[in-house]
Scaffold this motif. Structure first.
Motif, PDB file in Angstrom:
ATOM      1  N   GLU A 125      33.245  41.342   2.323  1.00 57.64           N
ATOM      2  CA  GLU A 125      33.522  39.989   1.796  1.00 57.64           C
ATOM      3  C   GLU A 125      34.236  40.082   0.448  1.00 57.64           C
ATOM      4  OE1 GLU A 125      30.090  37.026   3.461  1.00 57.64           O
ATOM      5  OE2 GLU A 125      29.399  38.677   2.207  1.00 57.64           O
ATOM      6  N   TYR A 126      33.769  41.017  -0.383  1.00 59.60           N
ATOM      7  CA  TYR A 126      34.407  41.217  -1.697  1.00 59.60           C
ATOM      8  C   TYR A 126      35.887  41.562  -1.512  1.00 59.60           C
ATOM      9  CZ  TYR A 126      35.531  43.380  -6.179  1.00 59.60           C
ATOM     10  OH  TYR A 126      36.132  43.710  -7.371  1.00 59.60           O
ATOM     11  N   ASP A 127      36.141  42.554  -0.632  1.00 56.77           N
ATOM     12  CA  ASP A 127      37.526  43.004  -0.446  1.00 56.77           C
ATOM     13  C   ASP A 127      38.402  41.878   0.090  1.00 56.77           C
ATOM     14  OD1 ASP A 127      37.072  45.542  -1.380  1.00 56.77           O
ATOM     15  OD2 ASP A 127      36.690  46.401   0.603  1.00 56.77           O
ATOM     16  N   ARG A 128      37.879  41.110   1.027  1.00 51.50           N
ATOM     17  CA  ARG A 128      38.689  40.060   1.660  1.00 51.50           C
ATOM     18  C   ARG A 128      39.129  39.014   0.633  1.00 51.50           C
ATOM     19  NH1 ARG A 128      42.341  38.881   4.700  1.00 51.50           N
ATOM     20  NH2 ARG A 128      42.368  36.859   5.680  1.00 51.50           N
ATOM     21  N   VAL A 129      38.164  38.504  -0.132  1.00 50.70           N
ATOM     22  CA  VAL A 129      38.528  37.416  -1.053  1.00 50.70           C
ATOM     23  C   VAL A 129      39.376  37.942  -2.211  1.00 50.70           C
ATOM     24  CG1 VAL A 129      36.390  37.398  -2.443  1.00 50.70           C
ATOM     25  CG2 VAL A 129      37.681  35.273  -2.109  1.00 50.70           C
ATOM     26  N   MET A 130      39.098  39.162  -2.671  1.00 55.65           N
ATOM     27  CA  MET A 130      39.941  39.752  -3.719  1.00 55.65           C
ATOM     28  C   MET A 130      41.351  39.986  -3.185  1.00 55.65           C
ATOM     29  SD  MET A 130      38.539  40.278  -6.661  1.00 55.65           S
ATOM     30  CE  MET A 130      36.901  39.944  -7.255  1.00 55.65           C
ATOM     31  N   ASN A 131      41.433  40.500  -1.952  1.00 58.43           N
ATOM     32  CA  ASN A 131      42.746  40.823  -1.380  1.00 58.43           C
ATOM     33  C   ASN A 131      43.614  39.586  -1.213  1.00 58.43           C
ATOM     34  OD1 ASN A 131      42.452  43.567  -1.238  1.00 58.43           O
ATOM     35  ND2 ASN A 131      41.683  43.565   0.860  1.00 58.43           N
ATOM     36  N   VAL A 132      43.013  38.500  -0.765  1.00 59.98           N
ATOM     37  CA  VAL A 132      43.819  37.294  -0.533  1.00 59.98           C
ATOM     38  C   VAL A 132      44.095  36.587  -1.858  1.00 59.98           C
ATOM     39  CG1 VAL A 132      43.898  35.030   0.601  1.00 59.98           C
ATOM     40  CG2 VAL A 132      42.959  37.026   1.827  1.00 59.98           C
ATOM     41  N   ASN A 133      43.048  36.257  -2.611  1.00 59.37           N
ATOM     42  CA  ASN A 133      43.221  35.353  -3.763  1.00 59.37           C
ATOM     43  C   ASN A 133      43.821  36.040  -4.985  1.00 59.37           C
ATOM     44  OD1 ASN A 133      41.914  33.575  -2.090  1.00 59.37           O
ATOM     45  ND2 ASN A 133      40.221  33.130  -3.485  1.00 59.37           N
ATOM     46  N   LEU A 134      43.526  37.327  -5.157  1.00 60.85           N
ATOM     47  CA  LEU A 134      44.023  37.975  -6.386  1.00 60.85           C
ATOM     48  C   LEU A 134      45.155  38.952  -6.070  1.00 60.85           C
ATOM     49  CD1 LEU A 134      43.767  38.021  -9.406  1.00 60.85           C
ATOM     50  CD2 LEU A 134      41.918  39.684  -9.209  1.00 60.85           C
ATOM     51  N   LYS A 135      44.907  39.889  -5.137  1.00 59.36           N
ATOM     52  CA  LYS A 135      45.993  40.832  -4.807  1.00 59.36           C
ATOM     53  C   LYS A 135      47.165  40.075  -4.173  1.00 59.36           C
ATOM     54  CE  LYS A 135      46.294  43.972  -1.364  1.00 59.36           C
ATOM     55  NZ  LYS A 135      45.830  45.070  -0.519  1.00 59.36           N
ATOM     56  N   GLY A 136      46.854  39.120  -3.300  1.00 66.11           N
ATOM     57  CA  GLY A 136      47.928  38.360  -2.639  1.00 66.11           C
ATOM     58  C   GLY A 136      48.764  37.597  -3.655  1.00 66.11           C
ATOM     59  N   ALA A 137      48.093  36.992  -4.618  1.00 70.20           N
ATOM     60  CA  ALA A 137      48.824  36.252  -5.660  1.00 70.20           C
ATOM     61  C   ALA A 137      49.633  37.227  -6.523  1.00 70.20           C
ATOM     62  CB  ALA A 137      47.844  35.458  -6.516  1.00 70.20           C
ATOM     63  N   PHE A 138      49.037  38.377  -6.860  1.00 70.17           N
ATOM     64  CA  PHE A 138      49.763  39.394  -7.645  1.00 70.17           C
ATOM     65  C   PHE A 138      51.003  39.881  -6.901  1.00 70.17           C
ATOM     66  CE2 PHE A 138      50.433  44.021  -7.885  1.00 70.17           C
ATOM     67  CZ  PHE A 138      51.090  44.057  -9.106  1.00 70.17           C
ATOM     68  N   LEU A 139      50.846  40.148  -5.599  1.00 66.07           N
ATOM     69  CA  LEU A 139      51.998  40.639  -4.825  1.00 66.07           C
ATOM     70  C   LEU A 139      53.126  39.601  -4.821  1.00 66.07           C
ATOM     71  CD1 LEU A 139      50.195  42.325  -1.781  1.00 66.07           C
ATOM     72  CD2 LEU A 139      51.569  43.489  -3.534  1.00 66.07           C
ATOM     73  N   GLY A 140      52.753  38.325  -4.687  1.00 66.01           N
ATOM     74  CA  GLY A 140      53.774  37.276  -4.744  1.00 66.01           C
ATOM     75  C   GLY A 140      54.522  37.333  -6.069  1.00 66.01           C
ATOM     76  N   LEU A 141      53.774  37.446  -7.163  1.00 63.68           N
ATOM     77  CA  LEU A 141      54.398  37.507  -8.491  1.00 63.68           C
ATOM     78  C   LEU A 141      55.273  38.759  -8.616  1.00 63.68           C
ATOM     79  CD1 LEU A 141      51.203  36.466 -10.489  1.00 63.68           C
ATOM     80  CD2 LEU A 141      53.236  35.034 -10.094  1.00 63.68           C
ATOM     81  N   LYS A 142      54.743  39.872  -8.145  1.00 67.26           N
ATOM     82  CA  LYS A 142      55.454  41.157  -8.254  1.00 67.26           C
ATOM     83  C   LYS A 142      56.828  41.105  -7.578  1.00 67.26           C
ATOM     84  CE  LYS A 142      55.094  46.017  -6.833  1.00 67.26           C
ATOM     85  NZ  LYS A 142      55.906  46.509  -7.949  1.00 67.26           N
ATOM     86  N   TYR A 143      56.903  40.450  -6.434  1.00 69.69           N
ATOM     87  CA  TYR A 143      58.179  40.452  -5.699  1.00 69.69           C
ATOM     88  C   TYR A 143      59.044  39.219  -5.955  1.00 69.69           C
ATOM     89  CZ  TYR A 143      56.633  44.737  -3.609  1.00 69.69           C
ATOM     90  OH  TYR A 143      56.228  46.040  -3.450  1.00 69.69           O
ATOM     91  N   VAL A 144      58.452  38.111  -6.392  1.00 68.50           N
ATOM     92  CA  VAL A 144      59.280  36.922  -6.676  1.00 68.50           C
ATOM     93  C   VAL A 144      59.907  37.020  -8.071  1.00 68.50           C
ATOM     94  CG1 VAL A 144      59.230  34.419  -7.089  1.00 68.50           C
ATOM     95  CG2 VAL A 144      58.064  35.370  -5.083  1.00 68.50           C
ATOM     96  N   ILE A 145      59.162  37.517  -9.064  1.00 77.01           N
ATOM     97  CA  ILE A 145      59.679  37.505 -10.441  1.00 77.01           C
ATOM     98  C   ILE A 145      61.040  38.215 -10.569  1.00 77.01           C
ATOM     99  CG2 ILE A 145      59.260  38.346 -12.806  1.00 77.01           C
ATOM    100  CD1 ILE A 145      56.323  37.426 -12.466  1.00 77.01           C
ATOM    101  N   PRO A 146      61.257  39.380  -9.934  1.00 77.04           N
ATOM    102  CA  PRO A 146      62.593  39.995 -10.070  1.00 77.04           C
ATOM    103  C   PRO A 146      63.716  39.099  -9.556  1.00 77.04           C
ATOM    104  CG  PRO A 146      61.025  41.577  -9.170  1.00 77.04           C
ATOM    105  CD  PRO A 146      60.319  40.253  -9.213  1.00 77.04           C
ATOM    106  N   VAL A 147      63.428  38.299  -8.519  1.00 75.51           N
ATOM    107  CA  VAL A 147      64.460  37.393  -7.987  1.00 75.51           C
ATOM    108  C   VAL A 147      64.713  36.261  -8.990  1.00 75.51           C
ATOM    109  CG1 VAL A 147      65.106  35.909  -6.051  1.00 75.51           C
ATOM    110  CG2 VAL A 147      63.721  37.954  -5.631  1.00 75.51           C
ATOM    111  N   LEU A 148      63.659  35.769  -9.622  1.00 75.41           N
ATOM    112  CA  LEU A 148      63.823  34.732 -10.652  1.00 75.41           C
ATOM    113  C   LEU A 148      64.635  35.291 -11.827  1.00 75.41           C
ATOM    114  CD1 LEU A 148      60.215  33.144 -10.863  1.00 75.41           C
ATOM    115  CD2 LEU A 148      62.145  32.371  -9.464  1.00 75.41           C
ATOM    116  N   LEU A 149      64.330  36.520 -12.213  1.00 73.04           N
ATOM    117  CA  LEU A 149      65.032  37.129 -13.351  1.00 73.04           C
ATOM    118  C   LEU A 149      66.528  37.247 -13.058  1.00 73.04           C
ATOM    119  CD1 LEU A 149      62.497  39.942 -14.381  1.00 73.04           C
ATOM    120  CD2 LEU A 149      63.151  37.950 -15.755  1.00 73.04           C
TER     121      LEU A 149
END
Ligand SMILES: NC(=O)c1ccc[n+]([C@@H]2O[C@H](COP(=O)([O-])OP(=O)(O)OC[C@H]3O[C@@H](n4cnc5c(N)ncnc54)[C@H](O)[C@@H]3O)[C@@H](O)[C@H]2O)c1
Length: 250
Positions: free
Chosen positions: A104-128
């Motif tokens: 349960e810990y891994d699932r919610v961390m993976n979606v809500n935090l890692k998933g959000a981080f991955l979005g930021l990691k790959y979208v920010i270079p395109v914004l830049l």
């Protein structure tokens, strides 16, 4: 706002869907992302009915290759990204901390935090590359204070609030702005399964852990998301907008 390209995750239902519909009405070109293909396709039809150019990309936001793919699809289709609504999220069953499993810990961390981080990691270079852009992270009143039996979810939303503040601090000179929008009691289906673990006694404790507040619809919160993403982005960057309908967290 015409011709702006906006990527939104978690668009199959709830806040993501309502934000997409409102942005369609404002002329945005949309990239809709979700792992729920059926309801995701319904949202795509709804935004097209409003006249928007839009695509749906099936993705599990916790999967790095899926995130890289939705960013690539956005750029291949529309050539750029102006705005990113990093919204997909889930709740896990409500429990005391020692009752949670590691899965349960891994699932919610993976979606809500890692998933959000991955979005930021790959979208920010395109914004830049585009000379800047703005981001809304959907955080929560649980970014300020956990509701009862909600420790893991709250940890993810505290984490996402920290990433929001980091962007506000680190990217000012690069015209990347990031605002956390924090709903409180928003009428969606996100908690339906999570509350099934509550006994009557724990349900009462949960109710007592929440102060009086005006419940919101996803349409209400979508208005704040859109303000934070567009007009308000520069001055609000790095902050968490408390949309708790009168409940104050300090
Ligand atoms: N409803 C509330 O009271 C409330 C309060 C505070 C914060 N939030 C946050 O608002 C955001 C939107 O939630 P909502 O209330 O609209 O609920 P919702 O369940 O209607 O929407 C969440 C969306 O995210 C999608 N999603 C979940 N996991 C995913 C994954 N791994 N990959 C891709 N898509 C995934 C779901 O399919 C759904 O479309 C979430 O981040 C949630 O944590 C909600």
């Amino acid at each position: 706002m015409e011709n702006k390209v906006t990527v939104i995750t978690g668009t199959a239902t709830g806040l993501g869907r309502e934000t997409a519909i409102k942005l369609a009405g404002l002329g945005h070109r949309l990239v809709l992302v979700d792992f729920n293909e059926e309801a995701g396709a319904e949202t795509l039809s709804l935004v097209k009915e409003k006249g928007a150019e839009a695509i749906f990309v099936k993705a599990d936001v916790s999967n790095e290759a899926d995130v890289q793919n939705y960013v690539k699809q956005a750029v291949d289709t529309f050539g750029k990204i102006d705005y990113f609504v990093n919204n997909a999220g889930m709740m896990v069953s409500l429990r005391l901390l020692h009752e949670y499993s590691l899965e349960e810990y891994d699932r919610v961390m993976n979606v809500n935090l890692k998933g959000a981080f991955l979005g930021l990691k790959y979208v920010i270079p395109v914004l830049l590359e585009n000379g800047g852009g703005s981001i809304v992270n959907t955080v929560s009143s649980n970014s300020f204070k956990p509701t009862a039996f909600n420790g893991l979810y709250s940890a993810t939303k505290h984490g996402l609030a920290a990433l929001t503040k980091s962007i506000g601090q680190d990217y000012q000179d690069q015209r990347i702005y990031c605002v956390g929008v924090a709903p409180n009691s928003m009428k969606t289906g996100i908690a339906n399964k999570a509350v099934q673990t509550l006994t009557a006694e724990r349900g009462a404790q949960l109710a007592a852990s929440t102060g009086p507040n005006i419940a919101a619809t996803p349409e209400d919160i979508a208005d704040t998301v859109i303000f934070a993403l567009t007009t308000g982005a520069a001055m609000l960057t790095g902050t968490i907008v408390n949309c708790a309908g009168g409940e104050i967290f300090n």
